[in-house]
Structure formats: C-alpha cells, structure tokens
Design a protein around this motif. Sequence first.
Motif, PDB file in Angstrom:
ATOM      1  N   VAL A  10       1.344   5.878  13.513  1.00  0.00           N
ATOM      2  CA  VAL A  10       0.600   5.633  12.265  1.00  0.00           C
ATOM      3  C   VAL A  10       1.486   5.883  11.035  1.00  0.00           C
ATOM      4  CG1 VAL A  10      -1.718   5.973  13.195  1.00  0.00           C
ATOM      5  CG2 VAL A  10      -0.468   7.946  12.256  1.00  0.00           C
ATOM      6  N   ILE A  11       2.480   6.757  11.176  1.00  0.00           N
ATOM      7  CA  ILE A  11       3.410   7.008  10.068  1.00  0.00           C
ATOM      8  C   ILE A  11       4.245   5.744   9.794  1.00  0.00           C
ATOM      9  CG2 ILE A  11       5.469   8.336   9.364  1.00  0.00           C
ATOM     10  CD1 ILE A  11       4.241  10.691  11.034  1.00  0.00           C
ATOM     11  N   THR A  14       2.023   2.897   8.407  1.00  0.00           N
ATOM     12  CA  THR A  14       1.688   3.113   6.993  1.00  0.00           C
ATOM     13  C   THR A  14       2.867   2.713   6.102  1.00  0.00           C
ATOM     14  OG1 THR A  14       0.276   4.970   7.604  1.00  0.00           O
ATOM     15  CG2 THR A  14       0.933   4.850   5.298  1.00  0.00           C
ATOM     16  N   THR A  18       2.550  -0.504   3.506  1.00  0.00           N
ATOM     17  CA  THR A  18       2.508  -0.229   2.067  1.00  0.00           C
ATOM     18  C   THR A  18       3.796  -0.686   1.368  1.00  0.00           C
ATOM     19  OG1 THR A  18       3.287   2.035   2.409  1.00  0.00           O
ATOM     20  CG2 THR A  18       0.910   1.711   2.293  1.00  0.00           C
ATOM     21  N   ILE A  47      -7.347   3.557  12.261  1.00  0.00           N
ATOM     22  CA  ILE A  47      -7.202   4.894  11.671  1.00  0.00           C
ATOM     23  C   ILE A  47      -6.532   4.812  10.297  1.00  0.00           C
ATOM     24  CG2 ILE A  47      -6.146   7.179  11.984  1.00  0.00           C
ATOM     25  CD1 ILE A  47      -6.259   6.657  15.010  1.00  0.00           C
ATOM     26  N   VAL A  48      -5.446   4.028  10.214  1.00  0.00           N
ATOM     27  CA  VAL A  48      -4.743   3.887   8.931  1.00  0.00           C
ATOM     28  C   VAL A  48      -5.691   3.325   7.871  1.00  0.00           C
ATOM     29  CG1 VAL A  48      -2.821   2.771   7.716  1.00  0.00           C
ATOM     30  CG2 VAL A  48      -2.489   3.590  10.055  1.00  0.00           C
ATOM     31  N   GLU A  50      -8.979   3.462   7.750  1.00  0.00           N
ATOM     32  CA  GLU A  50     -10.012   4.432   7.409  1.00  0.00           C
ATOM     33  C   GLU A  50      -9.478   5.498   6.445  1.00  0.00           C
ATOM     34  OE1 GLU A  50     -12.385   5.767  10.987  1.00  0.00           O
ATOM     35  OE2 GLU A  50     -11.983   7.681   9.962  1.00  0.00           O
ATOM     36  N   VAL A  51      -8.282   6.012   6.750  1.00  0.00           N
ATOM     37  CA  VAL A  51      -7.714   7.080   5.919  1.00  0.00           C
ATOM     38  C   VAL A  51      -7.367   6.551   4.518  1.00  0.00           C
ATOM     39  CG1 VAL A  51      -5.810   8.709   5.653  1.00  0.00           C
ATOM     40  CG2 VAL A  51      -6.851   8.349   7.894  1.00  0.00           C
ATOM     41  N   SER A  54     -10.534   6.093   2.571  1.00  0.00           N
ATOM     42  CA  SER A  54     -11.233   7.310   2.159  1.00  0.00           C
ATOM     43  C   SER A  54     -10.453   8.052   1.072  1.00  0.00           C
ATOM     44  CB  SER A  54     -11.492   8.211   3.357  1.00  0.00           C
ATOM     45  OG  SER A  54     -10.284   8.787   3.788  1.00  0.00           O
ATOM     46  N   LEU A  55      -9.125   7.850   1.018  1.00  0.00           N
ATOM     47  CA  LEU A  55      -8.325   8.498  -0.026  1.00  0.00           C
ATOM     48  C   LEU A  55      -8.140   7.589  -1.246  1.00  0.00           C
ATOM     49  CD1 LEU A  55      -5.531  10.056   2.243  1.00  0.00           C
ATOM     50  CD2 LEU A  55      -7.383  11.317   1.134  1.00  0.00           C
ATOM     51  N   MET A  57      -6.501   4.893  -1.445  1.00  0.00           N
ATOM     52  CA  MET A  57      -5.097   4.518  -1.537  1.00  0.00           C
ATOM     53  C   MET A  57      -4.872   3.051  -1.174  1.00  0.00           C
ATOM     54  SD  MET A  57      -3.224   7.803   0.101  1.00  0.00           S
ATOM     55  CE  MET A  57      -2.882   9.281  -0.872  1.00  0.00           C
ATOM     56  N   TYR A  72      -1.872  -5.189   3.565  1.00  0.00           N
ATOM     57  CA  TYR A  72      -2.253  -4.030   2.758  1.00  0.00           C
ATOM     58  C   TYR A  72      -2.545  -4.480   1.339  1.00  0.00           C
ATOM     59  CZ  TYR A  72      -1.593   0.073  -0.185  1.00  0.00           C
ATOM     60  OH  TYR A  72      -1.756   1.047  -1.136  1.00  0.00           O
TER      61      TYR A  72
ATOM     62  N   VAL B  10      -1.118  12.785   8.337  1.00  0.00           N
ATOM     63  CA  VAL B  10       0.248  12.251   8.255  1.00  0.00           C
ATOM     64  C   VAL B  10       0.279  10.887   7.553  1.00  0.00           C
ATOM     65  CG1 VAL B  10       1.237  13.558  10.176  1.00  0.00           C
ATOM     66  CG2 VAL B  10       0.187  11.316  10.624  1.00  0.00           C
ATOM     67  N   ILE B  11      -0.827  10.145   7.651  1.00  0.00           N
ATOM     68  CA  ILE B  11      -0.902   8.850   6.952  1.00  0.00           C
ATOM     69  C   ILE B  11      -0.885   9.076   5.439  1.00  0.00           C
ATOM     70  CG2 ILE B  11      -2.422   6.860   6.495  1.00  0.00           C
ATOM     71  CD1 ILE B  11      -3.362   7.183   9.459  1.00  0.00           C
ATOM     72  N   THR B  14       2.537  10.440   4.266  1.00  0.00           N
ATOM     73  CA  THR B  14       3.556   9.379   4.227  1.00  0.00           C
ATOM     74  C   THR B  14       3.398   8.537   2.967  1.00  0.00           C
ATOM     75  OG1 THR B  14       3.553   9.285   6.636  1.00  0.00           O
ATOM     76  CG2 THR B  14       4.505   7.405   5.497  1.00  0.00           C
ATOM     77  N   LYS B  15       2.156   8.168   2.666  1.00  0.00           N
ATOM     78  CA  LYS B  15       1.906   7.329   1.484  1.00  0.00           C
ATOM     79  C   LYS B  15       2.324   8.050   0.197  1.00  0.00           C
ATOM     80  CE  LYS B  15      -0.319   3.828  -0.724  1.00  0.00           C
ATOM     81  NZ  LYS B  15       0.273   3.979  -2.031  1.00  0.00           N
ATOM     82  N   VAL B  51       9.810  11.057  12.347  1.00  0.00           N
ATOM     83  CA  VAL B  51       9.540   9.633  12.572  1.00  0.00           C
ATOM     84  C   VAL B  51      10.320   8.762  11.580  1.00  0.00           C
ATOM     85  CG1 VAL B  51       7.762   7.837  12.568  1.00  0.00           C
ATOM     86  CG2 VAL B  51       7.270  10.074  13.558  1.00  0.00           C
TER      87      VAL B  51
END
Lengths: 271, 271
Positions: A10-11, A14, A18, A47-48, A50-51, A54-55, A57, A72, B10-11, B14-15, B51
């Motif tokens: 996921v790192i 992302t 982005t 997951i990416v 959703e996060v 929610s942030l 971003m 993205y 971690v997402i 990273t952002k 990573v």
Amino acid sequence: MKKLNRNQRVIGITKILTDSPNKVINLNVFTEKFNAAKSSISEDLMIVREVLNSLNMGTIETIAGAAGGVKYRCNISGEEKLEFVDELCTLLKDKERVIPGNFIYMTDIMYNPEIVRKAGLVLASTFSNLDVDYVVTVETKGIPLAYEVAKMLGVQLVIVRRDTKVTEGTTVSINYVSGSSKRIQTMSLAKKAINKGSKCIFIDDFMKAGGTALGIFNLLKEFESELLGIGVLIDNMETKNKLVEHYISLAELNGIDENGSVNISPSERIK
Amino acid sequence: MKKLNRNQRVIGITKILTDSPNKVINLNVFTEKFNAAKSSISEDLMIVREVLNSLNMGTIETIAGAAGGVKYRCNISGEEKLEFVDELCTLLKDKERVIPGNFIYMTDIMYNPEIVRKAGLVLASTFSNLDVDYVVTVETKGIPLAYEVAKMLGVQLVIVRRDTKVTEGTTVSINYVSGSSKRIQTMSLAKKAINKGSKCIFIDDFMKAGGTALGIFNLLKEFESELLGIGVLIDNMETKNKLVEHYISLAELNGIDENGSVNISPSERIK
C-alpha cells in the motif's frame, strides 16, 4: 524482487498513484511491480481509497474496460482550505511587503513551492470536475501555480508569451487592452501549443480588471477553443468593474490602509 | 477521528512525507493526525522507509533533537533514469519538431508535467547532497523544471527576469554577453529575492555556450551568493567552447542530420 506484504504494497501504491494525478494506471503496473495477484492489488486499492478519502487527501476512481485501471484525484478539506487561505492572508498583510507605488511584493510567495502546492490544490480541486485539456497562463509570476494546477489535473500546461520567440515556430498574436491601465498589450501563442476544439482553464497570480483573462478568452477563440474557468490567487477588489464575470480567487485585496498595512482577506468566492 | 491500523497509517504517512520533500516533519504531526502512540508511528516510519528504499522511491531521514523529526528525500534508480532519458530522446527525434531556422520545438515537452516531474527528479537527486538555499532559473521555458527541482529539494525558487517590473521593488540588473550570438543582454533580480551568503543551483531548459549560466554566476556575486551547480535538460554540443565547465545535462543535441531528423542522445554527464 521479493514478495511484499500488504503493509508494504500500500505504501508503493500510494506513492505511484499520487505521483501522477488524474492519470489512469493499469492494475498490471502494480501486479508486476509488487509481484502480487490482481485480487490482492484490488484489495490494497480499496484500503488506499478508504484511507485517502477519510483523511480528505483525495479519491481513487476505477475506470473499467481494456484501457482501464485506477486514477488518483487530488482533494483538500474545506477546513484545510480556509486554514491555508488564512495563513496566506497573514503572510501578505506584512507592512514590509508594501513597495514604492503601493504595490505589494508577493514574488516570494508565488515562487514558494509549499505555498504554491497548496494554492494549486485548492484551485485544482475546484476545477477537477471540468475535464479540461489545458491549463493556460501568461508569463511570468503565475507559471509555478499554473504548473501545479496542470500537474494535479494531469494535463498539459500552456504559457502565453508577451513576445514571440524564434523557437516557437508559427505563432498567433493578439492585441488586448489592459483593463486597468487601458494600455494596448500583445500576447502570443505557438500554433502547435493547443489543438482545435480544446477546453481550457486560465490560472494567474493576480486579477485587476480582468483584461488579461479576457485577452486569453479571445486568444483561445483563435484556436477554436473554449475557456471553461478562471482561477487567480489574489483579486484586487479596488478595481470594481471586472471584464470577466465568472472566476474564483483565494484572497481579496482591498488596498493599503492609513497605517500602511495591507488589507487582505479570504475570498468570498471560495467559501 | 477513529483509530487507524498500521495498513491505514502507512498510507497517510507516505502521502504526507512525499508531499513535502526535504521538510522536517515532527512525529507529533503523525501521532495527532492518526491518534497513535509515538512508538507505533516510529515502527510505521521504519516500514515506509524500508519500502521506499527498496523500490528506489526515495529515503527517509531522521533528524534528532527538539526541532527534529523525519524528512523525505526523493530518489530515482539509475535504470529508471536512463529509461526516462531514452524516452525523452525518442520524443525529441521526431522530424516534425524541426521548425524554420533549424530550431527544435520543445515547448510542449518543457510544459508537460509528467516529463517535467521526471526530469526534475533526475536533477534534484543529483543535487540533493549540496544543501542549497535556492534554485535559480531565467524566464521562461525552464520555469516548470526549475520549480520541480526547487520543490523536490524543499527550497525557494528564484526567477531572474529579462526586464524589470514595478511590482518587484528595487532590482539588481546586470548585462552579459550571450555566448553564442555575442549579443549583449540584460537580466534583473529583485533585491528581496535572495539573502546574502546563499548557496544556489541554476536550472535551465537548454545550454548553448553557457552565457546565461555565466551571467547567473555573476548576478549571484552581486548578492554575495554562490553558484554550486548547473543543470540543464538539453546541451547543444554543436557549440564546442562552453563558458562554464561544471554542469550536468540529460540529453546532448548534435544538430539535425541530412534526412532532417534530430540527432540527440542521452548525455554522457548523467551516466
């Protein structure tokens, strides 16, 4: 390369997404790079998504079909936007910025990547639903901001010049009247720069009467192209009669008061 | 906000890190934003670091002390760098780019955010050990590239102008001789733009004899500042006698051959 686990994938996902806003990335890019099954990558992407959502971003969209994939789209929360514009106004209020002729020195702000990135994010998220082909600006001070907006929208930047250059090939030049000084000015654009029938937005650092924006509107007509939106960092409210109606600005300048401080506040147009 | 698990944190980390290259971010930013203990965030950061490192996507450094934290530094693998420069050369070889006067139309390339981002990444990773204060360029074509480099190095961009503007306050102007055309030209910079005793790098789109680069070197002397490095996208090898010695370039142009195709290849200076 060795297999990565979910935390690790996921790192990478992302970072890749982005880095290239609004560009469709095929899922094969991820399955190959991370040596993982498509089903794992799909779950990672959920997951990416959703996060980031929610942030506040940004969002991740899925494009179906053979040429499909994910892309993205940048975003900023309303709260963060207002906080940023407040900070910007505080920076600009500094008396030290007033220079002879009652101009406000703001070059350092227009060339500060941290500020330009956030201002670009505010403008790009405003125009992200327009599906534009080009972001247009006029040299020089607004170029970094226009570049950020173009990058976030995933489209080409176009810079209109004040003069013509031999390295641009055939150019189209128009004359226009600056709305505030009433002087006749020229702007030129290479014929190769814009395809016919394109949709554009215009980004600049400062608006007085909007003569430049109107000039861009007319220049784009020569390219059989449309101006869908206008965004500026600062709108000078002392010039009341604007030559363009629809535009957004981040801050509104109301001159310099008797104490020599700059009278600037967040724009009504982005609230 | 609700507690996030490691996958999710971690997402976000990273952002946030990659959005602000070379800027120190205090760990409190993460503990507050993600409602997590410092020990958890430290472990998250170790994973992100590992990573990004293994994917050649950059490094994360830890800065100790009260004002400490972590910062992200961009990077690109040698393989990706060469692949990008090869693609760039292929794009530039196109016969359609040759315009009257045997110039090569490359404006679209200099204003394409995807290309500029990668070119900026190559240049920024080359100069990332220099600890510079400013990235300097001359208007107009190299501005997006110089902006990318400045952003990736986390420093202010400075744009030297061909004329003086009333909105810049007091300016310093110098005359210099263009190395190839031997014409006298002027460049100006606002006095407020650079602090005394600064370290700078100069970024531009194209180098012929290097007259502009030498001009920048002399202009910076007026600001009691130093030029530590020069980076250009394309080096015109037809001009043999360069006025500057140390610089890097991504591609080398060797004129246009009898078939009308552009003779360009990856630069020896970045291999």
